[in-house]
Write a protein that holds these residues in place. Sequence first.
Motif, PDB file in Angstrom:
ATOM      1  N   THR A  62      12.410  -4.859 -11.046  1.00 25.00           N
ATOM      2  CA  THR A  62      11.018  -5.295 -10.861  1.00 25.00           C
ATOM      3  C   THR A  62      10.755  -7.089 -10.469  1.00 25.00           C
ATOM      4  OG1 THR A  62      10.766  -6.436 -13.100  1.00 25.00           O
ATOM      5  CG2 THR A  62      10.419  -3.992 -12.862  1.00 25.00           C
ATOM      6  N   HIS A  63       9.850  -6.844  -9.532  1.00 23.94           N
ATOM      7  CA  HIS A  63       9.499  -8.110  -8.865  1.00 23.94           C
ATOM      8  C   HIS A  63       8.131  -8.362  -8.442  1.00 23.94           C
ATOM      9  CE1 HIS A  63      10.540 -11.427  -5.900  1.00 23.94           C
ATOM     10  NE2 HIS A  63       9.662 -10.877  -4.964  1.00 23.94           N
ATOM     11  N   GLU A  64       7.591  -9.595  -8.521  1.00 22.27           N
ATOM     12  CA  GLU A  64       6.161  -9.967  -8.327  1.00 22.27           C
ATOM     13  C   GLU A  64       5.934 -10.371  -6.861  1.00 22.27           C
ATOM     14  OE1 GLU A  64       2.782 -12.730  -9.857  1.00 22.27           O
ATOM     15  OE2 GLU A  64       3.961 -11.725 -11.578  1.00 22.27           O
ATOM     16  N   GLN A  96       2.455  -2.105 -11.055  1.00 22.88           N
ATOM     17  CA  GLN A  96       1.012  -3.015 -11.674  1.00 22.88           C
ATOM     18  C   GLN A  96       0.438  -3.766 -10.562  1.00 22.88           C
ATOM     19  OE1 GLN A  96       1.523  -5.885 -14.583  1.00 22.88           O
ATOM     20  NE2 GLN A  96       0.149  -4.727 -16.029  1.00 22.88           N
ATOM     21  N   ASP A 109      -7.089 -13.046 -14.838  1.00 21.20           N
ATOM     22  CA  ASP A 109      -6.416 -12.016 -14.102  1.00 21.20           C
ATOM     23  C   ASP A 109      -7.407 -10.675 -14.346  1.00 21.20           C
ATOM     24  OD1 ASP A 109      -4.552 -13.615 -13.167  1.00 21.20           O
ATOM     25  OD2 ASP A 109      -2.905 -12.890 -14.741  1.00 21.20           O
ATOM     26  N   HIS A 163      -1.989  -9.869  -6.972  1.00 21.62           N
ATOM     27  CA  HIS A 163      -0.607  -9.730  -7.434  1.00 21.62           C
ATOM     28  C   HIS A 163      -0.085  -8.279  -7.504  1.00 21.62           C
ATOM     29  CE1 HIS A 163       0.082 -13.965  -8.689  1.00 21.62           C
ATOM     30  NE2 HIS A 163      -1.295 -14.062  -8.419  1.00 21.62           N
ATOM     31  N   MET A 164       1.332  -8.016  -7.022  1.00 22.81           N
ATOM     32  CA  MET A 164       1.869  -6.767  -7.458  1.00 22.81           C
ATOM     33  C   MET A 164       3.175  -6.798  -8.057  1.00 22.81           C
ATOM     34  SD  MET A 164       1.213  -5.339  -3.486  1.00 22.81           S
ATOM     35  CE  MET A 164       2.324  -4.054  -3.543  1.00 22.81           C
ATOM     36  N   ASN A 165       3.288  -6.139  -9.147  1.00 16.88           N
ATOM     37  CA  ASN A 165       4.627  -5.974  -9.691  1.00 16.88           C
ATOM     38  C   ASN A 165       5.267  -4.521  -9.054  1.00 16.88           C
ATOM     39  OD1 ASN A 165       4.646  -8.329 -11.249  1.00 16.88           O
ATOM     40  ND2 ASN A 165       3.417  -7.199 -12.971  1.00 16.88           N
ATOM     41  N   VAL A 166       6.473  -4.891  -8.335  1.00 18.60           N
ATOM     42  CA  VAL A 166       7.058  -3.754  -7.754  1.00 18.60           C
ATOM     43  C   VAL A 166       8.498  -3.279  -8.002  1.00 18.60           C
ATOM     44  CG1 VAL A 166       5.473  -4.268  -5.850  1.00 18.60           C
ATOM     45  CG2 VAL A 166       7.855  -5.410  -5.868  1.00 18.60           C
ATOM     46  N   GLN A 167       8.788  -2.199  -7.596  1.00 15.67           N
ATOM     47  CA  GLN A 167      10.250  -1.975  -7.816  1.00 15.67           C
ATOM     48  C   GLN A 167      10.987  -2.377  -6.510  1.00 15.67           C
ATOM     49  OE1 GLN A 167      11.099   2.112  -8.472  1.00 15.67           O
ATOM     50  NE2 GLN A 167      13.520   1.855  -8.597  1.00 15.67           N
ATOM     51  N   LYS A 168      11.871  -3.279  -6.684  1.00 16.10           N
ATOM     52  CA  LYS A 168      12.707  -3.739  -5.527  1.00 16.10           C
ATOM     53  C   LYS A 168      13.843  -2.931  -5.279  1.00 16.10           C
ATOM     54  CE  LYS A 168      15.259  -7.600  -7.873  1.00 16.10           C
ATOM     55  NZ  LYS A 168      16.593  -7.179  -7.417  1.00 16.10           N
ATOM     56  N   GLU A 229      11.751  -1.801 -20.823  1.00 16.23           N
ATOM     57  CA  GLU A 229      11.285  -2.861 -21.494  1.00 16.23           C
ATOM     58  C   GLU A 229      10.970  -2.427 -23.088  1.00 16.23           C
ATOM     59  OE1 GLU A 229       7.295  -5.754 -20.753  1.00 16.23           O
ATOM     60  OE2 GLU A 229       7.416  -3.678 -19.727  1.00 16.23           O
TER      61      GLU A 229
END
Length: 247
Positions: A62-64, A96, A109, A163-168, A229
């Motif tokens: 995961t990466h923001e 997210q 946020d 902001h995006m939390n993504v699967q890298k 998690e």
Amino acid sequence: MATSGTTTFSVTRNNIIEASLRLLGVLEEGAQPTAQAIENASMVLNMMLKDWMTDGIKLWTTHEIIIPLVNNQTSYTIGPASGNDIIGDKPLRLIQAFLRNISVTPNVDLPMTIISEQEYNILGAKKNTGTINTVFYKPYLNYGELKVFLTPNASTVANYELHMNVQKPIQDITTANQTFDFPQEWYQCLRWGLAAELVGDYGLPLDKAAAFIQRSEQYKERLMAWDVEYASTFFQPDIRAQIPRFR
């Protein structure tokens, strides 16, 4: 008894290749694999890593990303090539998204609603401007595209960050001394996984091949169950576009 005081043990591409070949019994202790054997194993290793990306989202993948909003711009592209709005690895999935109000201290946020392509397509007045509340992400071959609703206006651009939390994606490994885009806990799984992928190349008997495949799957299943998690999960009904059944 003194301990090392370190926890940064790592392995390189060739370390894993050599360890896997020794497991298969095709590389003697102290011997070095041929250049052709390394090239073949490296190709198989990278194909295995790409295949593992389909197994889902793990903590370390995961990466923001922060999307720089542009006035009246609805669509934003993300990819490694120049010309994209955000230069970087193409995200595989959007996990997210939230809008951060940077005009107040502390920042506030606001969670975004993530919708499917079908839901986005039936949205009306996509060019209406205002504060973003909904996002849709679609990955293509070489880039990803994020679409937002509402289209940001000048006030949103000035006061908010998206902001995006993504699967890298897992990075390729291309040279002998490169380390892996994996945490240490996965090294043993990489070793047995590569050995299992190579059993056909070296013509091992079926019973021995099956043992390697079973062992590699055991390591992988254990890690898949562990590398998530550790927090509560909450479910709630999706009340969007619900149609009353009774009058």
